[in-house]
Design a protein around this motif. Sequence first.
Motif, short mmCIF file in Angstrom:
data_model
loop_
_atom_site.label_atom_id
_atom_site.label_comp_id
_atom_site.label_asym_id
_atom_site.label_seq_id
_atom_site.Cartn_x
_atom_site.Cartn_y
_atom_site.Cartn_z
N PRO A 69 0.83 -1.20 0.00
CA PRO A 69 0.00 0.00 0.00
C PRO A 69 0.87 1.26 0.00
CG PRO A 69 -0.59 -1.51 1.80
CD PRO A 69 0.73 -1.94 1.26
N GLY A 70 0.32 2.30 -0.61
CA GLY A 70 0.93 3.61 -0.47
C GLY A 70 0.35 4.29 0.76
N PRO A 71 0.56 5.59 0.92
CA PRO A 71 -0.01 6.30 2.07
C PRO A 71 -1.52 6.10 2.11
CG PRO A 71 1.56 7.68 0.91
CD PRO A 71 1.35 6.47 0.05
N THR A 72 -1.99 5.54 3.22
CA THR A 72 -3.39 5.14 3.33
C THR A 72 -4.03 5.80 4.55
OG1 THR A 72 -2.83 3.00 2.35
CG2 THR A 72 -4.94 3.15 3.49
N LEU A 73 -5.24 6.27 4.40
CA LEU A 73 -5.93 6.96 5.47
C LEU A 73 -6.57 5.96 6.43
CD1 LEU A 73 -6.35 9.84 6.41
CD2 LEU A 73 -8.55 9.86 5.22
N SER A 74 -5.73 5.27 7.16
CA SER A 74 -6.19 4.36 8.21
C SER A 74 -6.44 5.17 9.47
CB SER A 74 -5.14 3.30 8.48
OG SER A 74 -3.95 3.90 8.97
N GLU A 75 -6.97 4.53 10.50
CA GLU A 75 -7.22 5.23 11.75
C GLU A 75 -5.94 5.80 12.34
OE1 GLU A 75 -8.67 2.52 10.82
OE2 GLU A 75 -10.72 2.34 11.58
N GLY A 76 -4.87 5.00 12.30
CA GLY A 76 -3.61 5.45 12.87
C GLY A 76 -3.04 6.65 12.13
N VAL A 77 -3.09 6.60 10.80
CA VAL A 77 -2.58 7.71 9.99
C VAL A 77 -3.45 8.94 10.18
CG1 VAL A 77 -2.18 8.51 7.63
CG2 VAL A 77 -1.46 6.21 8.31
N SER A 78 -4.76 8.74 10.23
CA SER A 78 -5.69 9.85 10.44
C SER A 78 -5.41 10.54 11.77
CB SER A 78 -7.14 9.35 10.39
OG SER A 78 -8.04 10.42 10.59
N GLU A 79 -5.15 9.74 12.80
CA GLU A 79 -4.84 10.31 14.12
C GLU A 79 -3.54 11.09 14.08
OE1 GLU A 79 -3.84 8.71 18.65
OE2 GLU A 79 -4.87 7.40 17.22
N SER A 84 4.70 -9.10 -5.86
CA SER A 84 4.42 -7.95 -5.01
C SER A 84 3.45 -7.04 -5.75
CB SER A 84 5.72 -7.18 -4.70
OG SER A 84 6.63 -7.99 -4.00
N PHE A 85 2.34 -6.74 -5.11
CA PHE A 85 1.30 -5.92 -5.73
C PHE A 85 1.29 -4.53 -5.12
CE2 PHE A 85 0.05 -9.98 -7.16
CZ PHE A 85 -0.79 -9.81 -8.25
N ARG A 86 1.57 -3.54 -5.94
CA ARG A 86 1.55 -2.16 -5.46
C ARG A 86 0.14 -1.60 -5.54
NH1 ARG A 86 4.11 1.50 -8.44
NH2 ARG A 86 4.49 0.19 -10.26
N VAL A 87 -0.32 -1.08 -4.39
CA VAL A 87 -1.58 -0.34 -4.33
C VAL A 87 -1.21 1.02 -3.75
CG1 VAL A 87 -4.00 -0.47 -3.67
CG2 VAL A 87 -2.61 -2.53 -3.60
N ASP A 88 -0.41 1.75 -4.51
CA ASP A 88 0.24 2.95 -3.97
C ASP A 88 -0.17 4.22 -4.68
OD1 ASP A 88 1.48 2.57 -6.39
OD2 ASP A 88 3.53 2.75 -5.62
N GLY A 89 -1.18 4.14 -5.54
CA GLY A 89 -1.59 5.34 -6.27
C GLY A 89 -0.54 5.83 -7.25
N GLY A 90 0.39 4.95 -7.61
CA GLY A 90 1.44 5.33 -8.58
C GLY A 90 2.62 6.07 -7.97
N VAL A 91 2.75 6.02 -6.64
CA VAL A 91 3.83 6.73 -5.96
C VAL A 91 5.21 6.26 -6.44
CG1 VAL A 91 5.02 6.97 -3.74
CG2 VAL A 91 2.57 7.42 -3.89
N ALA A 92 5.39 4.93 -6.51
CA ALA A 92 6.67 4.38 -6.94
C ALA A 92 6.78 4.51 -8.45
CB ALA A 92 6.80 2.94 -6.51
N ARG A 93 7.82 5.18 -8.91
CA ARG A 93 7.97 5.43 -10.35
C ARG A 93 8.67 4.24 -11.00
NH1 ARG A 93 9.86 11.39 -11.78
NH2 ARG A 93 8.76 10.77 -13.71
N LEU A 94 7.93 3.14 -11.06
CA LEU A 94 8.46 1.89 -11.62
C LEU A 94 7.47 1.34 -12.64
CD1 LEU A 94 9.43 0.23 -8.21
CD2 LEU A 94 10.97 1.41 -9.76
N ILE A 95 7.99 0.55 -13.56
CA ILE A 95 7.09 -0.11 -14.52
C ILE A 95 6.83 -1.55 -14.14
CG2 ILE A 95 7.72 1.40 -16.42
CD1 ILE A 95 9.53 -0.86 -17.49
N LEU A 96 7.44 -2.05 -13.07
CA LEU A 96 7.20 -3.40 -12.58
C LEU A 96 6.74 -3.32 -11.13
CD1 LEU A 96 10.28 -5.33 -14.00
CD2 LEU A 96 7.94 -5.45 -14.81
N ARG A 111 -3.70 11.85 -3.72
CA ARG A 111 -4.47 11.75 -2.47
C ARG A 111 -4.03 10.50 -1.74
NH1 ARG A 111 -7.90 7.54 -3.03
NH2 ARG A 111 -8.65 7.00 -5.11
N LEU A 112 -4.47 10.39 -0.48
CA LEU A 112 -4.23 9.15 0.26
C LEU A 112 -5.22 8.09 -0.21
CD1 LEU A 112 -3.11 11.49 2.24
CD2 LEU A 112 -3.26 9.71 3.97
N LEU A 113 -4.80 6.85 -0.13
CA LEU A 113 -5.68 5.73 -0.46
C LEU A 113 -6.67 5.50 0.68
CD1 LEU A 113 -2.70 3.70 -1.63
CD2 LEU A 113 -4.73 3.82 -3.07
#
Length: 264
Positions: free
Chosen positions: A184-194, A252-264, A226-228
């Motif tokens: 995951p990329g930056p995600t709006l979980s409870e901990g991050v929100s706090e 490895s599956f990226r769910v990062d909103g495209g943060v990592a500038r990689l093609i793999l 934005r945050l995921l």
Amino acid sequence: MQIDLSNRSAIVTGSTAGIGLAIATGLAKAGASVVITGRTQARVDEAIAAVRKVASDAKISGVAADLGTAEGGAALIAAVPQTDILVNNLGIFEPRDFFEIDDAEWSRFFDVNVISGVRLSRHYAKGMAERGWGRVQFISSESSIQTPPEMVHYGVTKTAQLAVSRGLAEVLAGTGVTVNAVLPGPTLSEGVSEFFGKIAKNEGKTQEQVEREFIQTHRPTSLIKRLLSVDEVANVSVFLASEEASGTTGASFRVDGGVARLIL
């Protein structure tokens, strides 16, 4: 695609809130019998109630144990000896100056973020292989492939998870058990929100402003800007737990909103 996990059991570690709770909810909605884990019975009970609010017929239970310790891992294994799906989601993070991170803190991060998953996978994946079907996941982070300078210790543990995930997939080749990592990329979980809420209060800003500034300053390569949401991450985890993902392992599956500038 209709994902049906009605004949499968699952354990999601660190699942009383955030991404873990979203994954547990998604698996329960797909029909799996899900075990939620957390450090206190009160938190586990709250999480079970939260899942049942959105899935009244959910087959869900819980185990209270500190899975960052060997004793906690043993307690979970004693309570739930086998499972079809193991999602190693338990993790901690904390921005910290590299020069202020002592040995004890490095050890704590490895115990919680890495060894907990190793310990449970060692037990549960063996049973999966014997039965000829299973799914193991490690919820890593985009920090595993681009170490954040504000929390090097966290990034290193997330990189270690990728090595464990790929190595275990190699060990389980041909058994019917798949092992994958989710980043995951930056995600709006409870901990991050706090965390962002505290910054907003200290700086006299709205939380939305702080979130936008974080993306602009710390993750400017984000393509979604934005945050995921926790559900966006959970959707990938639920797919990887399914029969439909049978051809995917060691990945490895990226769910990062495209943060990592990689093609793999």
